[in-house]
Design a protein around this motif. Structure first.
Motif, mmCIF file in Angstrom:
data_model
loop_
_atom_site.group_PDB
_atom_site.id
_atom_site.type_symbol
_atom_site.label_atom_id
_atom_site.label_comp_id
_atom_site.label_asym_id
_atom_site.label_seq_id
_atom_site.Cartn_x
_atom_site.Cartn_y
_atom_site.Cartn_z
ATOM 1 N N LYS A 1 22.223 10.064 -9.235
ATOM 2 C CA LYS A 1 21.386 10.321 -10.411
ATOM 3 C C LYS A 1 20.174 11.183 -10.071
ATOM 4 C CE LYS A 1 22.647 6.104 -12.882
ATOM 5 N NZ LYS A 1 22.145 4.858 -13.532
ATOM 6 N N ASN A 2 20.023 11.490 -8.774
ATOM 7 C CA ASN A 2 18.870 12.274 -8.327
ATOM 8 C C ASN A 2 17.563 11.643 -8.823
ATOM 9 O OD1 ASN A 2 18.148 14.456 -6.655
ATOM 10 N ND2 ASN A 2 17.673 15.751 -8.422
ATOM 11 N N THR A 3 17.482 10.352 -8.625
ATOM 12 C CA THR A 3 16.363 9.570 -9.161
ATOM 13 C C THR A 3 15.857 8.611 -8.092
ATOM 14 O OG1 THR A 3 17.237 9.680 -11.408
ATOM 15 C CG2 THR A 3 15.698 7.900 -10.931
ATOM 16 N N ILE A 4 14.544 8.438 -8.044
ATOM 17 C CA ILE A 4 13.981 7.413 -7.174
ATOM 18 C C ILE A 4 13.315 6.344 -8.044
ATOM 19 C CG2 ILE A 4 13.638 8.991 -5.253
ATOM 20 C CD1 ILE A 4 10.620 8.914 -5.876
ATOM 21 N N TYR A 5 13.194 5.168 -7.473
ATOM 22 C CA TYR A 5 12.681 4.028 -8.212
ATOM 23 C C TYR A 5 11.564 3.354 -7.412
ATOM 24 C CZ TYR A 5 17.181 4.635 -10.531
ATOM 25 O OH TYR A 5 18.262 5.163 -11.198
ATOM 26 N N LEU A 6 10.733 2.658 -8.131
ATOM 27 C CA LEU A 6 9.751 1.784 -7.501
ATOM 28 C C LEU A 6 9.821 0.444 -8.210
ATOM 29 C CD1 LEU A 6 7.483 1.567 -5.367
ATOM 30 C CD2 LEU A 6 5.855 2.030 -7.209
ATOM 31 N N GLN A 7 10.391 -0.543 -7.519
ATOM 32 C CA GLN A 7 10.446 -1.898 -8.050
ATOM 33 C C GLN A 7 9.140 -2.590 -7.703
ATOM 34 O OE1 GLN A 7 12.937 -3.480 -9.908
ATOM 35 N NE2 GLN A 7 11.402 -5.113 -10.123
ATOM 36 N N MET A 8 8.458 -3.087 -8.712
ATOM 37 C CA MET A 8 7.171 -3.739 -8.518
ATOM 38 C C MET A 8 7.250 -5.167 -9.033
ATOM 39 S SD MET A 8 4.608 -0.642 -9.650
ATOM 40 C CE MET A 8 4.996 -0.794 -11.389
ATOM 41 N N ASN A 9 7.115 -6.108 -8.140
ATOM 42 C CA ASN A 9 7.181 -7.520 -8.486
ATOM 43 C C ASN A 9 5.811 -8.180 -8.311
ATOM 44 O OD1 ASN A 9 9.993 -7.260 -8.882
ATOM 45 N ND2 ASN A 9 10.397 -7.710 -6.712
ATOM 46 N N SER A 10 5.679 -9.332 -8.927
ATOM 47 C CA SER A 10 4.439 -10.116 -8.808
ATOM 48 C C SER A 10 3.207 -9.239 -9.024
ATOM 49 C CB SER A 10 4.371 -10.789 -7.431
ATOM 50 O OG SER A 10 5.488 -11.607 -7.217
ATOM 51 N N LEU A 11 3.216 -8.517 -10.115
ATOM 52 C CA LEU A 11 2.141 -7.570 -10.365
ATOM 53 C C LEU A 11 0.803 -8.273 -10.543
ATOM 54 C CD1 LEU A 11 4.108 -5.111 -12.609
ATOM 55 C CD2 LEU A 11 2.847 -4.468 -10.555
ATOM 56 N N LYS A 12 -0.232 -7.572 -10.097
ATOM 57 C CA LYS A 12 -1.592 -8.095 -10.162
ATOM 58 C C LYS A 12 -2.463 -7.125 -10.969
ATOM 59 C CE LYS A 12 -1.114 -9.863 -5.437
ATOM 60 N NZ LYS A 12 -1.679 -9.850 -4.059
ATOM 61 N N PRO A 13 -3.557 -7.617 -11.527
ATOM 62 C CA PRO A 13 -4.448 -6.705 -12.282
ATOM 63 C C PRO A 13 -4.898 -5.506 -11.450
ATOM 64 C CG PRO A 13 -4.999 -8.973 -12.778
ATOM 65 C CD PRO A 13 -3.967 -9.021 -11.678
ATOM 66 N N GLU A 14 -5.063 -5.692 -10.148
ATOM 67 C CA GLU A 14 -5.496 -4.588 -9.301
ATOM 68 C C GLU A 14 -4.418 -3.536 -9.082
ATOM 69 O OE1 GLU A 14 -5.737 -7.875 -8.648
ATOM 70 O OE2 GLU A 14 -5.375 -8.299 -6.507
ATOM 71 N N ASP A 15 -3.206 -3.796 -9.575
ATOM 72 C CA ASP A 15 -2.152 -2.779 -9.533
ATOM 73 C C ASP A 15 -2.258 -1.806 -10.701
ATOM 74 O OD1 ASP A 15 0.094 -5.366 -8.481
ATOM 75 O OD2 ASP A 15 -0.827 -3.820 -7.215
ATOM 76 N N THR A 16 -3.161 -2.060 -11.623
ATOM 77 C CA THR A 16 -3.350 -1.174 -12.762
ATOM 78 C C THR A 16 -3.754 0.212 -12.294
ATOM 79 O OG1 THR A 16 -3.960 -2.976 -14.256
ATOM 80 C CG2 THR A 16 -4.746 -0.766 -14.820
ATOM 81 N N ALA A 17 -2.971 1.211 -12.680
ATOM 82 C CA ALA A 17 -3.212 2.587 -12.241
ATOM 83 C C ALA A 17 -2.196 3.505 -12.905
ATOM 84 C CB ALA A 17 -3.072 2.701 -10.720
ATOM 85 N N MET A 18 -2.417 4.802 -12.726
ATOM 86 C CA MET A 18 -1.399 5.787 -13.058
ATOM 87 C C MET A 18 -0.540 5.952 -11.806
ATOM 88 S SD MET A 18 -0.419 7.775 -15.577
ATOM 89 C CE MET A 18 -1.794 8.339 -16.574
ATOM 90 N N TYR A 19 0.746 5.873 -11.990
ATOM 91 C CA TYR A 19 1.683 5.977 -10.870
ATOM 92 C C TYR A 19 2.407 7.315 -10.914
ATOM 93 C CZ TYR A 19 0.942 1.137 -9.564
ATOM 94 O OH TYR A 19 0.383 -0.041 -9.133
ATOM 95 N N TYR A 20 2.478 7.949 -9.761
ATOM 96 C CA TYR A 20 3.079 9.277 -9.634
ATOM 97 C C TYR A 20 4.170 9.260 -8.567
ATOM 98 C CZ TYR A 20 -1.331 10.749 -11.829
ATOM 99 O OH TYR A 20 -2.407 10.906 -12.666
#
Length: 120
Positions: free
Chosen positions: A76-95
């Motif tokens: 699929k020519n695609t990459i992924y980022l699995q994010m578990n147990s998210l925390k408020p400090e993970d709030t951001a723009m992701y690139y």
């Protein structure tokens, strides 16, 4: 032209999960080094899942280690980022970003970003 298009961001509660996607066009995720970065307001951009230069595997900062995982689907020519147990400090723009020279510190191609907001 080369495009990296992120998706999958959103607003979630602390403890929940999200999976970000980065669809690449005119650049192969198989033949290039790809990674994920984030930038929170008034903070510097930081790498959250990037290839280790000169070695195998990926670098994860301590803040996300054990919770975030990068993967890719070559078909699929695609990459992924699995994010578990998210925390408020993970709030951001992701690139997502890609570079053809995996030994370079600089990434050549960047997506437009997808916003992740985690509330407590």
């Amino acid at each position: 032209q080369v495009q990296l298009v992120e998706s999958g961001g959103g607003s979630v509660q602390a403890g929940e999960s999200l999976r970000l996607s980065c669809a690449a066009s005119r650049v192969s995720v198989t033949n290039n080094c790809v990674g994920w970065f984030r930038q929170a307001p008034e903070k510097e951009r930081e790498a959250v899942a990037t290839p280790v230069i000169g070695g195998g595997g990926f670098y994860y900062p301590d803040s996300v280690k054990g919770r975030f995982t990068i993967s890719q689907d070559n078909a699929k020519n695609t990459i992924y980022l699995q994010m578990n147990s998210l925390k408020p400090e993970d709030t951001a723009m992701y690139y997502c970003a890609a570079k053809s020279n995996c030994y370079s510190l600089s990434y050549t191609y960047w997506g437009q970003g997808t916003q992740v907001t985690v509330s407590s």
